[in-house]
Design a protein around this motif. Structure first.
Motif, PDB file in Angstrom:
ATOM      1  N   MET A  91       0.977  -1.021   0.006  1.00  0.00           N
ATOM      2  CA  MET A  91      -0.024  -0.069  -0.036  1.00  0.00           C
ATOM      3  C   MET A  91       1.039   1.347   0.076  1.00  0.00           C
ATOM      4  SD  MET A  91      -3.000  -1.027   2.706  1.00  0.00           S
ATOM      5  CE  MET A  91      -3.779  -2.620   2.558  1.00  0.00           C
ATOM      6  N   GLY A  92       2.088   1.021   0.041  1.00  0.00           N
ATOM      7  CA  GLY A  92       3.125   2.254   0.085  1.00  0.00           C
ATOM      8  C   GLY A  92       3.809   2.719   1.266  1.00  0.00           C
ATOM      9  N   TYR A  93       3.663   1.881   2.374  1.00  0.00           N
ATOM     10  CA  TYR A  93       4.363   2.247   3.777  1.00  0.00           C
ATOM     11  C   TYR A  93       5.625   1.519   3.791  1.00  0.00           C
ATOM     12  CZ  TYR A  93      -0.375   4.473   4.544  1.00  0.00           C
ATOM     13  OH  TYR A  93      -1.210   5.155   4.340  1.00  0.00           O
ATOM     14  N   ARG A  94       6.384   2.095   4.672  1.00  0.00           N
ATOM     15  CA  ARG A  94       7.808   1.562   4.951  1.00  0.00           C
ATOM     16  C   ARG A  94       8.190   1.916   6.411  1.00  0.00           C
ATOM     17  NH1 ARG A  94       6.496  -0.046   0.690  1.00  0.00           N
ATOM     18  NH2 ARG A  94       7.655  -0.540  -1.427  1.00  0.00           N
ATOM     19  N   GLN A  95       9.312   1.553   6.591  1.00  0.00           N
ATOM     20  CA  GLN A  95       9.832   1.651   8.047  1.00  0.00           C
ATOM     21  C   GLN A  95       9.186   1.747   9.143  1.00  0.00           C
ATOM     22  OE1 GLN A  95      13.300   2.239   8.089  1.00  0.00           O
ATOM     23  NE2 GLN A  95      13.332   1.793   6.141  1.00  0.00           N
ATOM     24  N   PHE A  96       8.650   0.638   9.421  1.00  0.00           N
ATOM     25  CA  PHE A  96       7.455   0.496  10.535  1.00  0.00           C
ATOM     26  C   PHE A  96       8.074   0.644  11.756  1.00  0.00           C
ATOM     27  CE2 PHE A  96       5.998  -2.041   6.817  1.00  0.00           C
ATOM     28  CZ  PHE A  96       5.140  -1.357   6.531  1.00  0.00           C
ATOM     29  N   ARG A  97       7.431   1.093  12.943  1.00  0.00           N
ATOM     30  CA  ARG A  97       7.630   1.176  14.380  1.00  0.00           C
ATOM     31  C   ARG A  97       6.668   0.777  15.123  1.00  0.00           C
ATOM     32  NH1 ARG A  97       7.304   5.368  17.759  1.00  0.00           N
ATOM     33  NH2 ARG A  97       6.569   6.931  15.988  1.00  0.00           N
ATOM     34  N   VAL A  98       7.030  -0.012  15.973  1.00  0.00           N
ATOM     35  CA  VAL A  98       6.054  -0.339  17.220  1.00  0.00           C
ATOM     36  C   VAL A  98       5.990   0.274  18.407  1.00  0.00           C
ATOM     37  CG1 VAL A  98       4.910  -2.234  18.453  1.00  0.00           C
ATOM     38  CG2 VAL A  98       5.166  -2.476  15.967  1.00  0.00           C
ATOM     39  N   GLY A  99       5.164   0.852  19.186  1.00  0.00           N
ATOM     40  CA  GLY A  99       5.460   1.467  20.423  1.00  0.00           C
ATOM     41  C   GLY A  99       4.508   1.266  21.334  1.00  0.00           C
TER      42      GLY A  99
ATOM     43  N   GLN B  36       6.863  11.032   5.256  1.00  0.00           N
ATOM     44  CA  GLN B  36       6.289  11.425   6.583  1.00  0.00           C
ATOM     45  C   GLN B  36       5.651  10.127   7.254  1.00  0.00           C
ATOM     46  OE1 GLN B  36       2.690  13.759   5.594  1.00  0.00           O
ATOM     47  NE2 GLN B  36       1.943  13.707   7.719  1.00  0.00           N
ATOM     48  N   GLU B  37       5.892  10.078   8.697  1.00  0.00           N
ATOM     49  CA  GLU B  37       5.243   9.027   9.443  1.00  0.00           C
ATOM     50  C   GLU B  37       3.889   9.040   9.649  1.00  0.00           C
ATOM     51  OE1 GLU B  37       7.644   6.717  12.700  1.00  0.00           O
ATOM     52  OE2 GLU B  37       6.762   8.264  13.683  1.00  0.00           O
ATOM     53  N   HIS B  38       3.163   8.039   9.645  1.00  0.00           N
ATOM     54  CA  HIS B  38       1.892   7.741   9.870  1.00  0.00           C
ATOM     55  C   HIS B  38       1.551   6.924  10.956  1.00  0.00           C
ATOM     56  CE1 HIS B  38       1.045  10.212   6.116  1.00  0.00           C
ATOM     57  NE2 HIS B  38       1.918   9.564   5.485  1.00  0.00           N
ATOM     58  N   LEU B  39       0.333   7.269  11.552  1.00  0.00           N
ATOM     59  CA  LEU B  39      -0.168   6.304  12.610  1.00  0.00           C
ATOM     60  C   LEU B  39      -1.100   5.214  11.822  1.00  0.00           C
ATOM     61  CD1 LEU B  39      -0.765   4.997  15.331  1.00  0.00           C
ATOM     62  CD2 LEU B  39      -2.676   6.717  15.560  1.00  0.00           C
ATOM     63  N   LEU B  40      -0.837   4.129  11.680  1.00  0.00           N
ATOM     64  CA  LEU B  40      -1.696   3.050  10.830  1.00  0.00           C
ATOM     65  C   LEU B  40      -2.416   2.376  11.853  1.00  0.00           C
ATOM     66  CD1 LEU B  40       1.372   1.675   8.405  1.00  0.00           C
ATOM     67  CD2 LEU B  40      -0.153   3.706   8.324  1.00  0.00           C
ATOM     68  N   VAL B  41      -1.956   1.886  12.996  1.00  0.00           N
ATOM     69  CA  VAL B  41      -2.710   0.828  14.004  1.00  0.00           C
ATOM     70  C   VAL B  41      -2.612   1.339  15.464  1.00  0.00           C
ATOM     71  CG1 VAL B  41      -3.047  -1.520  14.662  1.00  0.00           C
ATOM     72  CG2 VAL B  41      -2.253  -1.044  12.348  1.00  0.00           C
ATOM     73  N   GLU B  42      -3.673   1.487  15.894  1.00  0.00           N
ATOM     74  CA  GLU B  42      -3.874   1.778  17.489  1.00  0.00           C
ATOM     75  C   GLU B  42      -4.608   0.877  18.132  1.00  0.00           C
ATOM     76  OE1 GLU B  42      -3.618   5.829  19.879  1.00  0.00           O
ATOM     77  OE2 GLU B  42      -5.357   5.688  18.582  1.00  0.00           O
ATOM     78  N   LEU B  43      -4.234   0.192  19.175  1.00  0.00           N
ATOM     79  CA  LEU B  43      -4.984  -0.655  19.932  1.00  0.00           C
ATOM     80  C   LEU B  43      -4.878  -0.309  21.660  1.00  0.00           C
ATOM     81  CD1 LEU B  43      -3.878  -3.820  18.226  1.00  0.00           C
ATOM     82  CD2 LEU B  43      -6.007  -3.517  18.740  1.00  0.00           C
ATOM     83  N   ILE B  44      -6.001  -0.527  22.139  1.00  0.00           N
ATOM     84  CA  ILE B  44      -5.822  -0.135  23.746  1.00  0.00           C
ATOM     85  C   ILE B  44      -6.473  -1.615  24.156  1.00  0.00           C
ATOM     86  CG2 ILE B  44      -6.531   0.954  25.747  1.00  0.00           C
ATOM     87  CD1 ILE B  44      -6.762   3.199  23.935  1.00  0.00           C
ATOM     88  N   LEU B  45      -5.499  -2.357  24.897  1.00  0.00           N
ATOM     89  CA  LEU B  45      -5.958  -3.876  25.343  1.00  0.00           C
ATOM     90  C   LEU B  45      -5.857  -3.876  26.976  1.00  0.00           C
ATOM     91  CD1 LEU B  45      -3.841  -5.667  22.703  1.00  0.00           C
ATOM     92  CD2 LEU B  45      -6.159  -5.351  22.643  1.00  0.00           C
TER      93      LEU B  45
END
Length: 594
Positions: A387-395, A414-423
């Protein structure tokens, strides 16, 4: 069972056909709005390849990887103007009914060219071996020499025929189009071919097609009239030296665009009849259309019919993505995902006060690198890359309600937020479950438009990865020894998307939800979820407000009491009010008017 299908099944007991299966994981189109917009299952080829291998119908040794078709081969059929236009997102967006912002041109064309290469490779191999070949993406029968058609950017069948003709094949070609729609593009592309026959059974009357032996059946014909018409069509088909069969899954009842109303058993018998008729004829089988969540089962049934003459049903409870994720999970060791106990440089710097302390573990087990590794192994990062995204970062951090995990990716600097979870871990009905307070799957490069309207609660369009997210959460709960996954759907479309695995904990609430799905079945999902959100749905004649109660997917036996879901479902009725017209806009008064 009809005599020809029985004959083919008897033959399969004595020998097994050396069917080849043409497939590439990149057959999945990287269009995040395809599933919600067109109702297509973008994972169809993956599901079929996995099932045929896991069931033993087509061993992995018989799988072939296609090569991208050359533009030289495409140009044998298509005009230069059409091929040039396929490099523009607007053209591909029209073909696949998505918004241009959702189209990564190079990756979409990689999928298209691989599919065409698979059809040509299958044609060459079946001519050489005389054994059937199945290509899990192809049958683009609405593409004309100078124009793309619905979901058909180029015509892979015509291109394959032109290519083998150029390589010396001069025999008769038969194209048996068993998609629910007429082969208008194939007829136009083969108009100058010296020796061909096209047969078709359609559920849509688009007028006469020159050079096509077409049978048009009324909507909802079902199995018996269809199979009777197929037998008559096969009796008129001349014996070919090469055949292409478009085994469309859009013939199934409930398909969004097909109207023929076949059952899965009827579609399987269709394939058995055709396979019997084309026994020992070099044949390429193609997936063609399919716009329902069951379409992959029809195509998998095609593989089982062609490879082994099998009528065995695919178990209703079989979920190919869950089965695949379970297999991947078994290969992931705890050390791949969680804390190994080793002290890192970051740990020392935190201990010495040289950097702020961070949350090291998600749910007391997963490390950030472990989550990223799991996303890679499950194939999620690969799809995001397409889909065009690279350089992934998990925090990780704490969000008050629970642990928050975020996945970022870069696109165009540009860095984008792709996934957000609250568990969090929480007890539901006395069972400790993985509770999802928040899940957001975001494709910020895509845009809302008439083709992709905003759903209630959305800030940006989604990623089209909700099924993957649900399966990963289930694997997390299993690894943590929990009894299930639970959440509160804030909107109708959220519960609708989860309905196949999750159920409301309160049986009566589940019954009302099932009634709501039943009574809004003819309404597009976007309109239905908006109507519920806007209070335009009535429950037994009174305004209905969405009930955001807990839904659960139980990994063990459900702790819920046998409830009143069925009784409540039959007791209540929902109706939809028409959308209110926009308020009249009063023209501004002219200057000086009172």
């Amino acid at each position: 069972m009809r005599p020809r299908a029985l004959l083919y099944r008897l033959r399969s007991w004595f020998y097994r056909r050396d069917v080849t299966l043409w497939y590439d994981p990149r057959y999945r189109l990287p269009l995040s709005g395809l599933e919600s917009g067109a109702g297509m299952e973008p994972r169809r080829a993956d599901f079929v390849a996995w099932w045929l291998a896991d069931s033993g119908a087509v061993p992995r040794s018989r799988r072939r990887t296609p090569r991208r078709i050359s533009f030289e081969d495409l140009a044998r059929v298509h005009d230069a103007e059409l091929l040039e236009s396929l490099g523009h997102p607007d053209t591909l967006a029209r073909v696949f009914a998505v918004d241009p912002s959702d189209v990564p041109v190079d990756e979409v064309m990689t999928t298209v060219r691989l599919a065409c290469g698979g059809t040509l490779g299958a044609a060459r191999e079946t001519l050489r071996t005389r054994a059937p070949a199945i290509n899990l993406l192809g049958g683009f029968h609405h593409a004309f020499p100078g124009a793309a058609g619905g979901f058909c950017p180029v015509n892979d069948v015509a291109v394959a025929i032109a290519a083998v003709r150029a390589e010396g094949f001069s025999g008769r070609v038969a194209v048996l189009d068993l998609d629910a729609h007429p082969p208008d593009g194939i007829a136009a592309c083969l108009a100058q071919d010296p020796d061909h026959w096209i047969g078709s059974i359609s559920g849509s009357d688009w007028g006469p097609l020159e050079g096509v032996d077409e049978t048009v059946l009324p909507p909802g014909s079902g199995d018996d009239p269809y199979l009777e018409a197929l037998g008559a069509l096969l009796s008129r088909m001349p014996r070919p030296q090469l055949a292409f069969v478009l085994a469309g899954g859009d013939v199934l009842a409930g398909d969004r665009f097909g109207q023929l109303g076949l059952s899965l058993d009827g579609a399987r018998e269709r394939d058995l009849l055709v396979a019997a008729e084309l026994d020992f004829v070099p044949t390429v089988w193609l997936s063609a259309g399919g716009y329902s969540r069951r379409s992959w089962r029809a195509l998998a049934g095609t593989g089982m019919a062609v490879a082994a003459g099998s009528l065995a049903p695919i178990p209703d409870e079989y979920d190919p993505l869950s089965a695949r994720f379970e297999m991947v999970s078994q290969k992931l060791l705890p050390g791949d995902l969680g804390d190994t106990g080793d002290i890192t440089a970051e740990d020392l710097e935190e201990a010495l006060g040289m950097r702020p302390r961070r949350q090291r573990l998600l749910l007391g087990f997963y490390t950030a690198s472990g989550i990223e590794h799991a996303l890679f192994r499950y194939g999620v990062l690969e799809q995001l890359e397409r889909m065009g995204y690279r350089q992934f970062r998990v925090g990780f951090d704490s969000a008050g309600l629970g642990d928050r995990v975020r996945l970022h990716g870069e696109a165009e600097g540009q860095e984008h937020l792709l996934v957000e979870l609250i568990l969090e871990r929480r007890h539901v009905l006395g069972v400790e479950v993985l509770f999802v307070h928040w899940l957001s799957l975001r494709n910020p490069r895509a845009q809302f438009s008439d083709r992709r309207p905003r759903l209630p609660g959305q800030e940006v369009p989604g990623l089209g990865l909700a099924h993957e997210a649900g399966s990963m959460l289930a694997r997390m709960a299993i690894r943590l020894g929990l009894g299930g996954v639970a959440f509160r759907p804030a909107h109708f479309h959220t519960a609708y998307a989860a309905r196949h695995a999750f159920a409301f904990i309160d049986p009566e609430r589940q019954g009302r939800f099932e009634a709501l799905v039943r009574d809004l079945a003819t309404v597009p999902l976007l309109e239905a979820t908006r109507a519920v959100s806007e209070g335009r749905v009535l429950l037994d004649g009174r305004p209905y407000a969405w009930e955001a109660d807990e839904m659960a997917y139980w990994l063990r036996e459900s702790p819920s009491e046998p409830g009143e879901a069925e009784r409540e479902r039959e007791r209540v009725r929902f109706t939809l009010l028409p959308e209110a017209p926009p308020p009249a806009v009063r023209a501004p008064a002219p200057p000086g008017a009172a």
